[in-house]
Design a protein around this motif. Sequence first.
Motif, PDB file in Angstrom:
ATOM      1  N   THR A 269       0.828  -1.213   0.000  1.00 55.27           N
ATOM      2  CA  THR A 269       0.000   0.000   0.000  1.00 55.27           C
ATOM      3  C   THR A 269       0.866   1.268   0.000  1.00 55.27           C
ATOM      4  N   GLY A 270       0.182   2.384  -0.230  1.00 55.14           N
ATOM      5  CA  GLY A 270       0.866   3.678  -0.156  1.00 55.14           C
ATOM      6  C   GLY A 270       1.932   3.852  -1.225  1.00 55.14           C
ATOM      7  N   ILE A 271       1.720   3.293  -2.408  1.00 59.80           N
ATOM      8  CA  ILE A 271       2.661   3.451  -3.511  1.00 59.80           C
ATOM      9  C   ILE A 271       2.365   4.757  -4.234  1.00 59.80           C
ATOM     10  N   CYS A 272       3.379   5.558  -4.460  1.00 64.93           N
ATOM     11  CA  CYS A 272       3.227   6.830  -5.163  1.00 64.93           C
ATOM     12  C   CYS A 272       4.287   6.908  -6.255  1.00 64.93           C
ATOM     13  N   ILE A 273       3.857   7.168  -7.500  1.00 64.49           N
ATOM     14  CA  ILE A 273       4.773   7.279  -8.639  1.00 64.49           C
ATOM     15  C   ILE A 273       4.406   8.538  -9.412  1.00 64.49           C
ATOM     16  N   SER A 274       5.366   9.449  -9.590  1.00 62.81           N
ATOM     17  CA  SER A 274       5.056  10.699 -10.283  1.00 62.81           C
ATOM     18  C   SER A 274       6.187  11.132 -11.204  1.00 62.81           C
ATOM     19  N   ASN A 275       5.795  11.861 -12.251  1.00 62.68           N
ATOM     20  CA  ASN A 275       6.719  12.463 -13.213  1.00 62.68           C
ATOM     21  C   ASN A 275       7.649  11.397 -13.811  1.00 62.68           C
ATOM     22  N   VAL A 276       7.064  10.485 -14.556  1.00 63.60           N
ATOM     23  CA  VAL A 276       7.794   9.342 -15.114  1.00 63.60           C
ATOM     24  C   VAL A 276       7.530   9.249 -16.617  1.00 63.60           C
ATOM     25  N   THR A 277       8.604   9.110 -17.382  1.00 62.77           N
ATOM     26  CA  THR A 277       8.491   8.856 -18.829  1.00 62.77           C
ATOM     27  C   THR A 277       9.272   7.598 -19.158  1.00 62.77           C
ATOM     28  N   ILE A 278       8.576   6.629 -19.738  1.00 64.59           N
ATOM     29  CA  ILE A 278       9.189   5.353 -20.069  1.00 64.59           C
ATOM     30  C   ILE A 278       9.004   5.099 -21.563  1.00 64.59           C
ATOM     31  N   HIS A 279      10.095   4.916 -22.266  1.00 63.80           N
ATOM     32  CA  HIS A 279      10.055   4.529 -23.670  1.00 63.80           C
ATOM     33  C   HIS A 279      10.248   3.021 -23.734  1.00 63.80           C
ATOM     34  N   SER A 280       9.157   2.330 -24.044  1.00 65.75           N
ATOM     35  CA  SER A 280       9.172   0.882 -23.956  1.00 65.75           C
ATOM     36  C   SER A 280       9.076   0.258 -25.341  1.00 65.75           C
ATOM     37  N   GLY A 281       9.205  -1.068 -25.347  1.00 64.63           N
ATOM     38  CA  GLY A 281       9.110  -1.814 -26.585  1.00 64.63           C
ATOM     39  C   GLY A 281       7.672  -2.039 -26.985  1.00 64.63           C
TER      40      GLY A 281
END
Length: 472
Positions: free
Chosen positions: A400-412
Amino acid sequence: MKPCPKLSDSIVVEVIFTVLLLGLQGVRVAKGLDCLEYPAISCRKHSAVLTDFGGVGDGKTSNTKAFQYAISNLSHYSSDGGALLVVPPGKWLTGSFNLTNHFTLFLHNEATILASQDESEWPTVKVLPSYGRGRDAPDGRFSSLIFGTNLTDVVITGYHGTIDGQGSYWWDKFHKDELKLTRPYMIEVMFSNQIQISNLTLINSPSWFVHPIYSSDIIIQGLTILAPVDSPNTDGINPDSCTNTRIEDCYIVSGDDCIAIKSGWDEYGIKFGMPSQHIIIRRLECVSPDSAMIALGSEMSGGIQDVRAEDLTAINTQSAVRIKTAVGRGAYVRDIFVKGMNLNTMKYVFWMTGSYGSHPDPGFDPKALPNITGINYRDVFADNVTYSARLEGIANDPFTGICISNVTIHSGEKKLQWNCTDIEGVTSNVYPKPCELLPEKEELIECPYPDDKVPIESVQLKTCSLKSLSFF
């Protein structure tokens, strides 16, 4: 020791050139003055050279007794300003040796400590109480190459000298399942405080490279750590049940996790009950195709909390900051803060697993569920990624309490970029779009990163000096 004399302008130019040429951090050499300055938590009143105690740097002669004799003699100065032992240019073959209080081990840049491949030069020690068994074999373990317990004020540093663990002997035995005891680590300090390990090149450890355990007030900086990417369990730096630890400016190529924060294994770690906490990691570069840049666990049964990691670079690495735990671990991983990751060629950017199920023995408690909460990532750029995230909590025990911000991922071209089960949290300004269990906030948010300082950040290194030593 007195500081080096003030340098003339011409000598300053030579010093700057020398430092740039060798890529050293914080080490100054006054050419022609036989004087060297280096940063350390403590300077020493007394100094000696390994050759004063019969050391022979030919790469063939055993220096185990020379190291032991030198450190035993220099230990008498621990209450009189401490002592420094210089390892001069040469190749110094040795088995395991123990450090002492108020002591500095200093390697010249042309010095290499070579770990012996003769098992008779490696004494055995008891298994760690928070693990209950050896990792490679259930009974005892070999002492680390450089070892110490119940120490205060110890520095292992140098003019970027090298410690070579000659690990191929041990890796071969591991692969053939011939180990009756757990392989030695390269550097291990136990039940100790005020420890500095810095400005060295470490290569080919038999197993983990740097393992502070049950210790506090630790500074690890300026290390280059190198092992083949297919070498078994060659973790770079593993703070284990440690408090107030600072790791910075390290470059690691490893066959396992570049950094792994641990705190004991299942029922043994729960009983021992010593967490890893107040740890800061910054300016780390990692290459590890089969493992993580930073791992939290999997042995985390004493708890892990207040870990702060920033300015991180990983290239050709399986995952970035990974949480590894399982049913039976108990304890917690909480208040984890990560910001500023630059990643290239990764399998996963975000990876958490609650099924990392290796156990020391059948005696673990299946009701001992870990509490994973307060995990924060922000400011991440990743290129050439296979999957954005694999986040797998535990049924009836979600992360719980997962926070993810300001992310850019160039994926396949993998269609399912986010694989999420048994987790809860939020995201903001994240691409590609996260899974439904991590809904995006309508307003932009920034995941937290503490403004206060971990106490070890305030520790300032002193400028110490070596003078009138003929090998410069």
